[in-house]
Design a protein around this motif. Structure first.
Motif, PDB file in Angstrom:
ATOM      1  N   PRO A 189      47.635  38.620  25.945  1.00  0.00           N
ATOM      2  CA  PRO A 189      48.739  39.414  26.471  1.00  0.00           C
ATOM      3  C   PRO A 189      49.492  38.653  27.559  1.00  0.00           C
ATOM      4  N   PRO A 190      50.748  39.025  27.809  1.00  0.00           N
ATOM      5  CA  PRO A 190      51.505  38.355  28.880  1.00  0.00           C
ATOM      6  C   PRO A 190      50.949  38.774  30.239  1.00  0.00           C
ATOM      7  N   ALA A 191      50.049  37.969  30.774  1.00  0.00           N
ATOM      8  CA  ALA A 191      49.366  38.299  32.021  1.00  0.00           C
ATOM      9  C   ALA A 191      48.890  37.012  32.670  1.00  0.00           C
ATOM     10  N   LEU A 192      48.298  37.153  33.826  1.00  0.00           N
ATOM     11  CA  LEU A 192      47.576  36.051  34.450  1.00  0.00           C
ATOM     12  C   LEU A 192      46.132  36.132  33.995  1.00  0.00           C
ATOM     13  N   ALA A 193      45.449  35.008  34.011  1.00  0.00           N
ATOM     14  CA  ALA A 193      44.064  34.995  33.554  1.00  0.00           C
ATOM     15  C   ALA A 193      43.307  33.862  34.232  1.00  0.00           C
ATOM     16  N   PHE A 194      41.998  33.957  34.167  1.00  0.00           N
ATOM     17  CA  PHE A 194      41.123  32.844  34.521  1.00  0.00           C
ATOM     18  C   PHE A 194      39.931  32.892  33.582  1.00  0.00           C
ATOM     19  N   ASP A 195      39.304  31.764  33.425  1.00  0.00           N
ATOM     20  CA  ASP A 195      38.141  31.680  32.547  1.00  0.00           C
ATOM     21  C   ASP A 195      36.889  31.688  33.397  1.00  0.00           C
ATOM     22  N   TYR A 196      35.902  32.429  32.943  1.00  0.00           N
ATOM     23  CA  TYR A 196      34.596  32.460  33.583  1.00  0.00           C
ATOM     24  C   TYR A 196      33.579  32.240  32.476  1.00  0.00           C
ATOM     25  N   GLY A 197      33.177  30.996  32.321  1.00  0.00           N
ATOM     26  CA  GLY A 197      32.348  30.646  31.180  1.00  0.00           C
ATOM     27  C   GLY A 197      33.194  30.756  29.932  1.00  0.00           C
ATOM     28  N   TYR A 198      32.725  31.494  28.956  1.00  0.00           N
ATOM     29  CA  TYR A 198      33.475  31.673  27.715  1.00  0.00           C
ATOM     30  C   TYR A 198      34.410  32.882  27.772  1.00  0.00           C
ATOM     31  N   ARG A 199      34.357  33.657  28.847  1.00  0.00           N
ATOM     32  CA  ARG A 199      35.170  34.879  28.948  1.00  0.00           C
ATOM     33  C   ARG A 199      36.539  34.582  29.549  1.00  0.00           C
ATOM     34  N   HIS A 200      37.549  35.261  29.041  1.00  0.00           N
ATOM     35  CA  HIS A 200      38.894  35.209  29.603  1.00  0.00           C
ATOM     36  C   HIS A 200      39.112  36.537  30.316  1.00  0.00           C
ATOM     37  N   ILE A 201      39.387  36.492  31.613  1.00  0.00           N
ATOM     38  CA  ILE A 201      39.605  37.712  32.392  1.00  0.00           C
ATOM     39  C   ILE A 201      41.096  37.792  32.696  1.00  0.00           C
ATOM     40  N   TYR A 202      41.724  38.868  32.239  1.00  0.00           N
ATOM     41  CA  TYR A 202      43.168  39.054  32.377  1.00  0.00           C
ATOM     42  C   TYR A 202      43.463  40.049  33.493  1.00  0.00           C
ATOM     43  N   PHE A 203      44.564  39.812  34.198  1.00  0.00           N
ATOM     44  CA  PHE A 203      45.033  40.739  35.223  1.00  0.00           C
ATOM     45  C   PHE A 203      46.519  40.518  35.435  1.00  0.00           C
ATOM     46  N   GLY A 204      47.167  41.463  36.087  1.00  0.00           N
ATOM     47  CA  GLY A 204      48.583  41.333  36.415  1.00  0.00           C
ATOM     48  C   GLY A 204      49.517  41.480  35.228  1.00  0.00           C
ATOM     49  N   GLU A 205      49.118  42.263  34.255  1.00  0.00           N
ATOM     50  CA  GLU A 205      49.942  42.431  33.052  1.00  0.00           C
ATOM     51  C   GLU A 205      51.236  43.186  33.347  1.00  0.00           C
ATOM     52  N   ALA A 206      51.232  44.045  34.358  1.00  0.00           N
ATOM     53  CA  ALA A 206      52.416  44.849  34.669  1.00  0.00           C
ATOM     54  C   ALA A 206      53.435  44.092  35.525  1.00  0.00           C
ATOM     55  N   LEU A 207      53.097  42.902  35.972  1.00  0.00           N
ATOM     56  CA  LEU A 207      54.014  42.134  36.818  1.00  0.00           C
ATOM     57  C   LEU A 207      55.102  41.473  35.979  1.00  0.00           C
ATOM     58  N   SER A 208      56.237  41.203  36.617  1.00  0.00           N
ATOM     59  CA  SER A 208      57.294  40.457  35.946  1.00  0.00           C
ATOM     60  C   SER A 208      56.867  38.994  35.817  1.00  0.00           C
ATOM     61  N   ALA A 209      57.554  38.250  34.976  1.00  0.00           N
ATOM     62  CA  ALA A 209      57.212  36.837  34.762  1.00  0.00           C
ATOM     63  C   ALA A 209      57.344  36.030  36.050  1.00  0.00           C
ATOM     64  N   GLU A 210      58.365  36.322  36.849  1.00  0.00           N
ATOM     65  CA  GLU A 210      58.557  35.596  38.107  1.00  0.00           C
ATOM     66  C   GLU A 210      57.438  35.913  39.099  1.00  0.00           C
ATOM     67  N   SER A 211      57.044  37.190  39.157  1.00  0.00           N
ATOM     68  CA  SER A 211      55.962  37.588  40.063  1.00  0.00           C
ATOM     69  C   SER A 211      54.644  36.950  39.639  1.00  0.00           C
TER      70      SER A 211
END
Length: 180
Positions: free
Chosen positions: A136-158
């Motif tokens: 999804p269009p969001a920010l993410a980070f990887d923790y091992g094999y997991r992708h953790i997504y957050f900030g999906e409601a933010l605009s692209a610039e934010s």
């Protein structure tokens, strides 16, 4: 952690010497929320019905009641474990905000629903740098094999500004993963 947080639309920062708290709005996914709400309702009816049936069996006076009661208790225990997973998923889709906590050792992602909700703790030394996810269009980070997504409601610039700030503060020198 010396740099002050930037002014980003849709993002609220609270910084103390020990930690940085970031509050983001979360986008509700109504089809999933409705589906999980129906599943929670079915689960609740099954748990109540199971306990009522267990009480009826115990009071029945039948010779097999002890064995049958143990079987029902085992099934209720399995149903309870499934319900814990189900309620966690339901709370994720019910929450209307995400809270990130950064300190020197941990990254905490919290999706609160009132005073209860989901809290996941990740060690910063094992987390990748923050990157922009394409789907999804969001920010993410990887923790091992997991992708953790957050900030999906933010605009692209934010999202871009928040990603740059967090990577400068908490992941300096770490290469950003090539994800799109």
């Amino acid at each position: 952690m010396a740099e002050n947080p930037p002014m980003i639309s849709g993002v609220h920062f609270e910084q103390t010497p020990e930690r940085l708290k970031i509050v983001l709005a979360a986008r509700r996914k109504w089809p999933f929320l409705l589906l999980y709400s129906a599943l929670v309702l079915v689960w609740l009816v099954m748990m109540i019905g199971g306990f009522v049936y267990l009480i009826q069996i115990v009071r029945s006076g039948a010779g097999y009641r002890f064995v049958f009661a143990v079987m029902i208790l085992v099934l209720l225990a399995i149903l309870y474990r499934f319900g814990r997973f189900l309620l966690r998923q339901w709370a994720t889709y019910l929450s209307n905000r995400e809270i990130l906590f950064f300190n020197n050792e941990e990254l905490i992602v919290r999706r609160p629903v009132s005073i209860w909700g989901n809290t996941d703790v990740y060690g910063l030394e094992h987390a990748s740098a923050i990157y922009r996810s394409g789907n999804p269009p969001a920010l993410a980070f990887d923790y091992g094999y997991r992708h953790i997504y957050f900030g999906e409601a933010l605009s692209a610039e934010s999202r871009q500004a928040l990603k740059q700030y967090l990577n400068q503060q908490y992941f300096p020198g770490q290469a950003e993963p090539n994800k799109a």
